[in-house]
Design a protein around this motif. Sequence first.
Motif, mmCIF file in Angstrom:
data_model
loop_
_atom_site.group_PDB
_atom_site.id
_atom_site.type_symbol
_atom_site.label_atom_id
_atom_site.label_comp_id
_atom_site.label_asym_id
_atom_site.label_seq_id
_atom_site.Cartn_x
_atom_site.Cartn_y
_atom_site.Cartn_z
ATOM 1 N N ALA A 209 18.654 9.110 -11.894
ATOM 2 C CA ALA A 209 18.435 8.950 -10.452
ATOM 3 C C ALA A 209 17.981 10.288 -9.889
ATOM 4 C CB ALA A 209 19.710 8.496 -9.761
ATOM 5 N N VAL A 210 17.571 10.258 -8.631
ATOM 6 C CA VAL A 210 17.386 11.494 -7.875
ATOM 7 C C VAL A 210 18.710 11.780 -7.176
ATOM 8 C CG1 VAL A 210 16.109 12.686 -6.075
ATOM 9 C CG2 VAL A 210 14.935 11.041 -7.551
ATOM 10 N N TYR A 211 19.205 12.987 -7.359
ATOM 11 C CA TYR A 211 20.500 13.376 -6.806
ATOM 12 C C TYR A 211 20.291 14.263 -5.586
ATOM 13 C CZ TYR A 211 23.007 11.418 -10.755
ATOM 14 O OH TYR A 211 23.553 10.550 -11.668
ATOM 15 N N TYR A 212 21.049 13.970 -4.546
ATOM 16 C CA TYR A 212 20.979 14.697 -3.292
ATOM 17 C C TYR A 212 22.370 15.180 -2.886
ATOM 18 C CZ TYR A 212 16.687 11.874 -2.757
ATOM 19 O OH TYR A 212 15.477 11.256 -2.943
ATOM 20 N N CYS A 213 22.412 16.248 -2.126
ATOM 21 C CA CYS A 213 23.672 16.632 -1.496
ATOM 22 C C CYS A 213 23.516 16.472 0.008
ATOM 23 C CB CYS A 213 24.088 18.050 -1.867
ATOM 24 S SG CYS A 213 23.091 19.332 -1.110
ATOM 25 N N ASN A 214 24.637 16.333 0.681
ATOM 26 C CA ASN A 214 24.658 16.212 2.131
ATOM 27 C C ASN A 214 26.098 16.334 2.573
ATOM 28 O OD1 ASN A 214 24.003 15.507 4.873
ATOM 29 N ND2 ASN A 214 22.266 14.325 4.090
ATOM 30 N N THR A 215 26.311 16.320 3.862
ATOM 31 C CA THR A 215 27.681 16.266 4.342
ATOM 32 C C THR A 215 28.254 14.890 4.023
ATOM 33 O OG1 THR A 215 26.866 15.579 6.505
ATOM 34 C CG2 THR A 215 27.281 17.928 6.192
ATOM 35 N N ALA A 216 29.551 14.756 4.183
ATOM 36 C CA ALA A 216 30.219 13.472 3.948
ATOM 37 C C ALA A 216 31.038 13.140 5.193
ATOM 38 C CB ALA A 216 31.113 13.556 2.708
ATOM 39 N N PRO A 217 30.633 12.096 5.921
ATOM 40 C CA PRO A 217 29.470 11.235 5.716
ATOM 41 C C PRO A 217 28.151 12.004 5.930
ATOM 42 C CG PRO A 217 30.469 10.756 7.826
ATOM 43 C CD PRO A 217 31.397 11.698 7.118
ATOM 44 N N PRO A 218 27.054 11.472 5.434
ATOM 45 C CA PRO A 218 25.790 12.219 5.463
ATOM 46 C C PRO A 218 25.145 12.291 6.840
ATOM 47 C CG PRO A 218 25.424 10.034 4.569
ATOM 48 C CD PRO A 218 26.902 10.175 4.739
ATOM 49 N N GLY A 219 24.431 13.411 7.064
ATOM 50 C CA GLY A 219 23.640 13.540 8.265
ATOM 51 C C GLY A 219 22.263 12.927 8.078
ATOM 52 N N ASP A 220 21.425 13.065 9.087
ATOM 53 C CA ASP A 220 20.100 12.461 9.043
ATOM 54 C C ASP A 220 19.123 13.244 8.164
ATOM 55 O OD1 ASP A 220 20.310 11.545 12.544
ATOM 56 O OD2 ASP A 220 20.890 10.427 10.743
ATOM 57 N N TYR A 221 19.347 14.535 8.007
ATOM 58 C CA TYR A 221 18.427 15.366 7.231
ATOM 59 C C TYR A 221 18.798 15.331 5.757
ATOM 60 C CZ TYR A 221 16.055 19.403 5.306
ATOM 61 O OH TYR A 221 15.283 20.219 4.528
ATOM 62 N N TRP A 222 17.786 15.109 4.905
ATOM 63 C CA TRP A 222 17.981 15.120 3.456
ATOM 64 C C TRP A 222 17.029 16.125 2.815
ATOM 65 C CZ3 TRP A 222 21.718 12.203 0.995
ATOM 66 C CH2 TRP A 222 22.342 11.219 1.761
ATOM 67 N N GLY A 223 17.479 16.776 1.780
ATOM 68 C CA GLY A 223 16.623 17.662 1.021
ATOM 69 C C GLY A 223 15.719 16.873 0.095
ATOM 70 N N GLN A 224 15.063 17.584 -0.807
ATOM 71 C CA GLN A 224 14.114 16.928 -1.703
ATOM 72 C C GLN A 224 14.788 16.281 -2.896
ATOM 73 O OE1 GLN A 224 14.829 20.082 -1.912
ATOM 74 N NE2 GLN A 224 15.113 20.433 -4.102
#
Length: 115
Positions: A92-107
């Motif tokens: 898969a493509v793995y992403y990090c974000n806050t938990a719960p996630p915000g609107d902005y996602w990295g690549q």
Amino acid sequence: VRLVESGGGLVQPGGSLRLSCVASESIFGLRAMGWYRQAPGKQREVVATISTTSGRIGNYVDSVKGRFTISRDNPMNTVYLQMNTLKPEDTAVYYCNTAPPGDYWGQGTQVTVSS
């Protein structure tokens, strides 16, 4: 605003990878963080989350329990995901974000588990 994931790659089943994510202070702050993944044709799902307090309390989706470990380095605004005993279904493509996630996602960073 910045979320930069790295560490993905091609690995054989049973192998290991360590993902890293550097976040801007405005995102990392004193927030719980998480790793998420999206496989082809599937919705993005949460893989693991970690709290802010001790920085050692992680929660995991059942499919990765006992194989993945999430950790964080607060002074470095960095969150890690150690992935062991990888399986093809972890591709898969793995992403990090806050938990719960915000609107902005990295690549994101691509993880491919294949022989």
